[in-house]
Design a protein around this motif. Sequence first.
Motif, mmCIF file in Angstrom:
data_model
loop_
_atom_site.group_PDB
_atom_site.id
_atom_site.type_symbol
_atom_site.label_atom_id
_atom_site.label_comp_id
_atom_site.label_asym_id
_atom_site.label_seq_id
_atom_site.Cartn_x
_atom_site.Cartn_y
_atom_site.Cartn_z
ATOM 1 N N SER A 159 0.829 -1.208 0.000
ATOM 2 C CA SER A 159 0.000 0.000 0.000
ATOM 3 C C SER A 159 0.862 1.256 0.000
ATOM 4 O O SER A 159 0.569 2.217 -0.697
ATOM 5 C CB SER A 159 -0.931 0.016 1.212
ATOM 6 O OG SER A 159 -0.191 -0.037 2.413
ATOM 7 N N ASP A 207 -6.691 -3.279 2.973
ATOM 8 C CA ASP A 207 -7.233 -3.182 1.616
ATOM 9 C C ASP A 207 -7.907 -1.835 1.375
ATOM 10 O O ASP A 207 -8.246 -1.497 0.244
ATOM 11 C CB ASP A 207 -8.203 -4.338 1.316
ATOM 12 C CG ASP A 207 -9.442 -4.318 2.195
ATOM 13 O OD1 ASP A 207 -9.416 -3.651 3.257
ATOM 14 O OD2 ASP A 207 -10.442 -4.965 1.830
ATOM 15 N N TYR A 230 -6.231 0.771 1.617
ATOM 16 C CA TYR A 230 -5.134 1.640 1.194
ATOM 17 C C TYR A 230 -4.245 1.034 0.116
ATOM 18 O O TYR A 230 -3.271 1.667 -0.283
ATOM 19 C CB TYR A 230 -4.296 2.028 2.426
ATOM 20 C CG TYR A 230 -5.146 2.665 3.506
ATOM 21 C CD1 TYR A 230 -5.650 3.948 3.357
ATOM 22 C CD2 TYR A 230 -5.499 1.950 4.645
ATOM 23 C CE1 TYR A 230 -6.462 4.524 4.320
ATOM 24 C CE2 TYR A 230 -6.310 2.514 5.625
ATOM 25 C CZ TYR A 230 -6.787 3.798 5.452
ATOM 26 O OH TYR A 230 -7.604 4.360 6.406
ATOM 27 N N THR A 231 -4.561 -0.171 -0.343
ATOM 28 C CA THR A 231 -3.811 -0.726 -1.468
ATOM 29 C C THR A 231 -4.265 -0.057 -2.763
ATOM 30 O O THR A 231 -5.184 0.771 -2.763
ATOM 31 C CB THR A 231 -4.008 -2.256 -1.558
ATOM 32 O OG1 THR A 231 -5.411 -2.551 -1.579
ATOM 33 C CG2 THR A 231 -3.355 -2.964 -0.394
ATOM 34 N N PHE A 232 -3.631 -0.406 -3.882
ATOM 35 C CA PHE A 232 -3.884 0.263 -5.157
ATOM 36 C C PHE A 232 -5.376 0.317 -5.480
ATOM 37 O O PHE A 232 -6.072 -0.697 -5.410
ATOM 38 C CB PHE A 232 -3.138 -0.458 -6.278
ATOM 39 C CG PHE A 232 -3.355 0.163 -7.630
ATOM 40 C CD1 PHE A 232 -2.770 1.372 -7.958
ATOM 41 C CD2 PHE A 232 -4.177 -0.452 -8.564
ATOM 42 C CE1 PHE A 232 -2.971 1.956 -9.200
ATOM 43 C CE2 PHE A 232 -4.396 0.122 -9.812
ATOM 44 C CZ PHE A 232 -3.785 1.338 -10.128
ATOM 45 N N ALA A 233 -5.862 1.504 -5.828
ATOM 46 C CA ALA A 233 -7.271 1.771 -6.152
ATOM 47 C C ALA A 233 -8.184 1.663 -4.934
ATOM 48 O O ALA A 233 -9.393 1.818 -5.042
ATOM 49 C CB ALA A 233 -7.788 0.860 -7.263
ATOM 50 N N GLN A 234 -7.625 1.399 -3.768
ATOM 51 C CA GLN A 234 -8.358 1.364 -2.491
ATOM 52 C C GLN A 234 -9.646 0.540 -2.587
ATOM 53 O O GLN A 234 -10.745 1.032 -2.326
ATOM 54 C CB GLN A 234 -8.628 2.797 -2.016
ATOM 55 C CG GLN A 234 -7.308 3.563 -1.793
ATOM 56 C CD GLN A 234 -7.500 4.951 -1.224
ATOM 57 O OE1 GLN A 234 -7.457 5.911 -1.970
ATOM 58 N NE2 GLN A 234 -7.674 5.053 0.078
ATOM 59 N N PRO A 235 -9.527 -0.741 -2.944
ATOM 60 C CA PRO A 235 -10.721 -1.570 -3.159
ATOM 61 C C PRO A 235 -11.565 -1.749 -1.902
ATOM 62 O O PRO A 235 -12.790 -1.887 -1.985
ATOM 63 C CB PRO A 235 -10.142 -2.914 -3.616
ATOM 64 C CG PRO A 235 -8.744 -2.939 -3.083
ATOM 65 C CD PRO A 235 -8.278 -1.523 -3.138
ATOM 66 N N GLN A 290 -13.888 1.218 -1.716
ATOM 67 C CA GLN A 290 -14.906 1.114 -2.771
ATOM 68 C C GLN A 290 -16.009 0.136 -2.357
ATOM 69 O O GLN A 290 -17.206 0.415 -2.507
ATOM 70 C CB GLN A 290 -14.260 0.638 -4.085
ATOM 71 C CG GLN A 290 -13.123 1.499 -4.607
ATOM 72 C CD GLN A 290 -13.589 2.792 -5.251
ATOM 73 O OE1 GLN A 290 -14.744 2.924 -5.619
ATOM 74 N NE2 GLN A 290 -12.684 3.749 -5.376
ATOM 75 N N ASN A 310 -12.197 6.314 4.501
ATOM 76 C CA ASN A 310 -10.752 6.526 4.431
ATOM 77 C C ASN A 310 -10.198 7.038 5.754
ATOM 78 O O ASN A 310 -9.100 6.649 6.173
ATOM 79 C CB ASN A 310 -10.437 7.522 3.315
ATOM 80 C CG ASN A 310 -8.958 7.605 3.000
ATOM 81 O OD1 ASN A 310 -8.320 6.609 2.687
ATOM 82 N ND2 ASN A 310 -8.407 8.812 3.063
#
Length: 336
Positions: free
Chosen positions: A136, A195, A197-202, A205, A242
């Motif tokens: 992340s 998860d 804060y990982t790519f694209a913040q799934p 979402q 967030n």
Amino acid sequence: MHFRAFHWLCCQVCCTSAESSAPLGRTFRFCNDLRKQSWSGIPREVRPVTWRLLSGYLPPNMERRELVLQRKREEYFGFIEQYYHSRTDEHHRDTYRQIHIDIPRTNPLIPLFQQPLVQEVFERILFIWAIRHPASGYVQGINDLVTPFFVVFLSEFVEEDVENFEMAALPLETQRNIEADSFWCMSKLLDGIQDNYTFAQPGIQTKVKALEELVSRIDEDVHLHFRRCEVEYLQFAFRWMNNLLMRELPLRCTIRLWDTYQAESEGFSHFHLYVCAAFLIKWRKEILSMLDFQGLLMLLQNLPTIHWGNEEVGLLLAEAYRLKYMFADAPSHYKR
């Protein structure tokens, strides 16, 4: 009586060795009792040790606590010696720059967090966490998650008005212990919601979509009003997920909220959804009175919670618990 119960539980979790099944059973029972007591709020005097226990940072066995704290604090400052100089390296420069930019924006109205000494502490904590979690890395919003731990652990040494306390007045060793404990407890929290804060913040979402579907079930009027005004849940609830509502509530309320989150199973990852739903519906009258996109979004991004305290947070949590009880185990929880 509430304080005495906490003091007794914190001392009892667990004074015995974990050699046999009987002490293990007692440890589990005491930990469970501590969580139950914590759900309704933790007395200020025992909140630091209780948070360390609930986060899993402090071991239940009382005889091991000092040894574990010493080892973990030394380990953290070992990371500082090993990695912090690399903040100027090309590979880490952008991460450090973003942290450096975000730190002054963290609780800008609270004097404590505008002290250069405190900002340096936050920079170290966030940088070390980021390079130890390359999946992340640092994401805006993580900076907010340090503050409740820092204030709670600082309150162990400050009787009143923590938000205006001069950090330099504390002995260096105390400062270092607060920093290390804040790092490890924040790390424990983030382990459960990484998860987000990982790519694209799934993770975020998914949670925002879950909030939308939950609100459509519990208050169709509010849900349809958002549609009529063309307001997307992501436009206001992304920040709620967030930052775990930290931008929406005074810090004192966040600390009280986190008493319950740490007492709840998956409090930060799962129960937070129901708190967000309860928080949204709390403002249904104001929401339904706003008849245009701009007015509605302005309301949702600036909800009037400045004077909130424990009573308001307690009511919010009670409603969130009711929603969880009604919907969490329903087969069609997220389906209409």
